[in-house]
Design an enzyme around this catalytic site. Structure first.
Site, PDB file in Angstrom:
ATOM      1  N   ARG A  98       0.833  -1.214   0.000  1.00  0.00           N
ATOM      2  CA  ARG A  98       0.000   0.000   0.000  1.00  0.00           C
ATOM      3  C   ARG A  98       0.862   1.256   0.000  1.00  0.00           C
ATOM      4  O   ARG A  98       0.508   2.265  -0.589  1.00  0.00           O
ATOM      5  CB  ARG A  98      -0.950  -0.027   1.203  1.00  0.00           C
ATOM      6  CG  ARG A  98      -2.024   1.049   1.134  1.00  0.00           C
ATOM      7  CD  ARG A  98      -3.107   0.846   2.172  1.00  0.00           C
ATOM      8  NE  ARG A  98      -2.597   1.000   3.531  1.00  0.00           N
ATOM      9  CZ  ARG A  98      -3.297   0.747   4.626  1.00  0.00           C
ATOM     10  NH1 ARG A  98      -4.548   0.313   4.524  1.00  0.00           N
ATOM     11  NH2 ARG A  98      -2.773   0.900   5.823  1.00  0.00           N
ATOM     12  N   LYS A 201      -2.700   6.636   1.608  1.00  0.00           N
ATOM     13  CA  LYS A 201      -2.498   7.078   2.997  1.00  0.00           C
ATOM     14  C   LYS A 201      -1.530   8.269   3.028  1.00  0.00           C
ATOM     15  O   LYS A 201      -0.382   8.140   3.447  1.00  0.00           O
ATOM     16  CB  LYS A 201      -1.967   5.881   3.811  1.00  0.00           C
ATOM     17  CG  LYS A 201      -2.311   5.973   5.286  1.00  0.00           C
ATOM     18  CD  LYS A 201      -2.196   4.616   5.931  1.00  0.00           C
ATOM     19  CE  LYS A 201      -2.183   4.684   7.434  1.00  0.00           C
ATOM     20  NZ  LYS A 201      -3.380   5.284   8.023  1.00  0.00           N
ATOM     21  N   GLU A 237     -16.097   6.727   5.259  1.00  0.00           N
ATOM     22  CA  GLU A 237     -15.417   6.101   6.410  1.00  0.00           C
ATOM     23  C   GLU A 237     -15.293   7.134   7.505  1.00  0.00           C
ATOM     24  O   GLU A 237     -15.739   8.275   7.358  1.00  0.00           O
ATOM     25  CB  GLU A 237     -14.047   5.548   5.990  1.00  0.00           C
ATOM     26  CG  GLU A 237     -13.066   6.572   5.460  1.00  0.00           C
ATOM     27  CD  GLU A 237     -11.709   5.968   5.092  1.00  0.00           C
ATOM     28  OE1 GLU A 237     -11.345   4.896   5.584  1.00  0.00           O
ATOM     29  OE2 GLU A 237     -11.001   6.611   4.299  1.00  0.00           O
TER      30      GLU A 237
HETATM   31  N1  PLP Z   1      -9.095   4.489   6.845  1.00  0.00           N
HETATM   32  C1  PLP Z   1      -8.235   5.437   7.218  1.00  0.00           C
HETATM   33  C2  PLP Z   1      -8.497   6.825   6.775  1.00  0.00           C
HETATM   34  C3  PLP Z   1      -7.126   5.104   8.003  1.00  0.00           C
HETATM   35  O1  PLP Z   1      -6.259   6.038   8.399  1.00  0.00           O
HETATM   36  C4  PLP Z   1      -6.934   3.774   8.391  1.00  0.00           C
HETATM   37  C5  PLP Z   1      -5.764   3.391   9.162  1.00  0.00           C
HETATM   38  O2  PLP Z   1      -4.766   2.970   8.661  1.00  0.00           O
HETATM   39  C6  PLP Z   1      -7.861   2.821   7.977  1.00  0.00           C
HETATM   40  C7  PLP Z   1      -8.928   3.213   7.211  1.00  0.00           C
HETATM   41  C8  PLP Z   1      -7.685   1.388   8.334  1.00  0.00           C
HETATM   42  O3  PLP Z   1      -6.691   0.788   7.550  1.00  0.00           O
HETATM   43  P1  PLP Z   1      -5.848  -0.435   8.109  1.00  0.00           P
HETATM   44  O4  PLP Z   1      -6.827  -1.452   8.543  1.00  0.00           O
HETATM   45  O5  PLP Z   1      -5.047  -0.879   6.961  1.00  0.00           O
HETATM   46  O6  PLP Z   1      -5.055   0.089   9.242  1.00  0.00           O
HETATM   47  C1  COI Z   2      -3.767   3.375  11.657  1.00  0.00           C
HETATM   48  O1  COI Z   2      -4.749   2.747  12.059  1.00  0.00           O
HETATM   49  O2  COI Z   2      -2.655   2.850  11.534  1.00  0.00           O
HETATM   50  C2  COI Z   2      -3.867   4.774  11.300  1.00  0.00           C
HETATM   51  O3  COI Z   2      -2.994   5.232  10.616  1.00  0.00           O
HETATM   52  C3  COI Z   2      -5.015   5.555  11.778  1.00  0.00           C
HETATM   53  C4  COI Z   2      -4.670   6.809  12.483  1.00  0.00           C
HETATM   54  C5  COI Z   2      -3.813   6.657  13.667  1.00  0.00           C
HETATM   55  C6  COI Z   2      -4.249   7.883  11.565  1.00  0.00           C
END
Ligand code: PLP
Ligand code: COI
Length: 359
Positions: A98, A201, A237
């Site tokens: 990612r 991200k 989200e």
């Molecule tokens: N959506 C956003 C905007 C986020 O910052 C995160 C965190 O990383 C997620 C979703 C969840 O992604 P993940 O499950 O890969 O941590």
């Molecule tokens: C995560 O869940 O790793 C995130 O980046 C979410 C938040 C702390 C920005």
């Protein structure tokens, strides 16, 4: 453990680890200084071999693109001490991939996947004493990020980049832990546009969403829930996590949208939901449908699974938990996910990556 998980560790298994003197159970989701971070620099067309350093500060030119034009992206993943005393990370190759997508989208030099994994191993191994002990509920949060370096005043991509990974022991993202949170739909703020960068991200997305989140907190909510920016009708989200809900006929639904981050936690929960016969579906979720859901949740690395107790939308409040307790499906999904991460259940999908064997 997957085959990928059997790479040799960088540290000796025989070195006993004396844990840092921290109150693990009371950790919140914040920054704790650890011993080392690791930094790789891309200059003159190539990455260097990286250095471990205890310096928490970065030497930056005041005109660098990360400061002016938002050339920055990051990742978030967690390492755990499991039941067997091993230090394991959850699906790090997904984060590595990612990060490449995020870098490419904003024209930054992506760190190769092997470098991402090596950085994670180096920094976790150098900070083993900060990996929270099994059973404390805490984990070691790993934060890799890439920034554009070098002086640039015109709007164009940097020539040089730095890839840094630091770690911090953390507790729950929402202070309630695994207790239902209240969200509010924030229509006055758009987090991300359909053809923008909401699906990667990058730091700018969080800056864009911050005022919604701060407003929500001022009003007593745990966070904001965003609608799609084009129609203002479909659920996107929340600020730090994906969203899902359970329909009356017991189906797991989660928004399909071009402006949300493809969550690794959500992808994993979908696998678990399949196991549980919940017929998981990704599709646009009309905000009006929230009235008919039986459970809802936020999911992400930091949020894990945070059950949603209520969602306030205009003058309506959709309530999913009347007694302050999480619903049965959120609970089961949470338990299944945690059991795999902590080695309490077999890792049948090969999600866990061994960083350090039992000391
Ligand atoms: N959506 C956003 C905007 C986020 O910052 C995160 C965190 O990383 C997620 C979703 C969840 O992604 P993940 O499950 O890969 O941590
Ligand atoms: C995560 O869940 O790793 C995130 O980046 C979410 C938040 C702390 C920005």
């Amino acid at each position: 453990m997957s085959t990928l998980a059997t790479r040799p560790s960088l540290a000796s298994a025989n070195t006993p680890v004396t844990k840092a003197d921290l109150d693990w159970q009371s950790l919140s989701f914040g920054y704790t200084k650890t011993d080392y971070n690791v930094r790789y620099t891309f200059r003159e067309g190539q990455w260097d071999r990286g250095v471990l350093t205890s310096d928490e500060y970065l030497p930056l030119h005041m005109a660098c693109t990360c400061l002016h034009y938002g050339q920055e992206c990051f990742e978030g993943l967690k390492a755990f001490e499991n039941r067997r005393g091993e230090v394991v990370a959850f699906r790090p190759f997904e984060n590595a991939r990612r990060m490449v997508v995020s870098c490419r989208k904003i024209l930054m030099q992506p760190p190769p996947e092997e470098m991402f994994i090596e950085a994670m191993e180096r920094v976790v191994t150098a900070n083993l004493r900060f990996v929270p002990p099994y059973g404390t509920g805490a984990s070691l949060y790993i934060r890799p990020f890439v920034i554009g370096l070098g002086p640039q005043v015109g709007v164009k991509p940097a020539a040089d980049y730095m890839f840094i990974t630091f770690v911090s022991p953390v507790g729950p993202y929402f202070k309630t832990g695994f207790a239902p949170i209240d969200l509010i739909v924030e229509e006055a703020v758009d987090r991300a546009a359909p053809l923008g960068v909401g699906d990667v991200k990058v730091g700018g997305n969080y800056a864009a969403g911050m005022r919604a989140s701060v407003n929500a907190k001022k009003k007593g909510f745990a966070d904001a829930l965003f609608l799609d920016a084009k129609h203002k009708r479909y659920v996107d989200e929340s600020g730090p996590a994906n969203f899902f809900a359970i329909t009356r006929d017991g189906q797991y639904v989660t928004p399909a949208s071009d402006s949300i981050l493809p969550s690794i936690t959500n992808k994993s929960i979908i696998t678990l939901a399949e196991e549980m016969g919940l017929r998981p579906t990704r599709r646009p979720v009309d905000v009006e449908e929230l009235a008919d859901m039986t459970e809802a949740g936020c999911c992400g690395t930091a949020a894990i699974i945070s059950p949603v107790g209520s969602i306030t939308y205009r003058d309506r409040k959709f309530v999913y938990s009347k007694d302050g307790r999480p619903g049965p499906i959120c609970t089961e999904l949470y338990q299944r996910l945690r059991a795999i991460q902590l080695g309490d259940a077999p890792d049948k999908y090969g999600w866990m990556y061994l960083i350090h064997p039992k000391a």
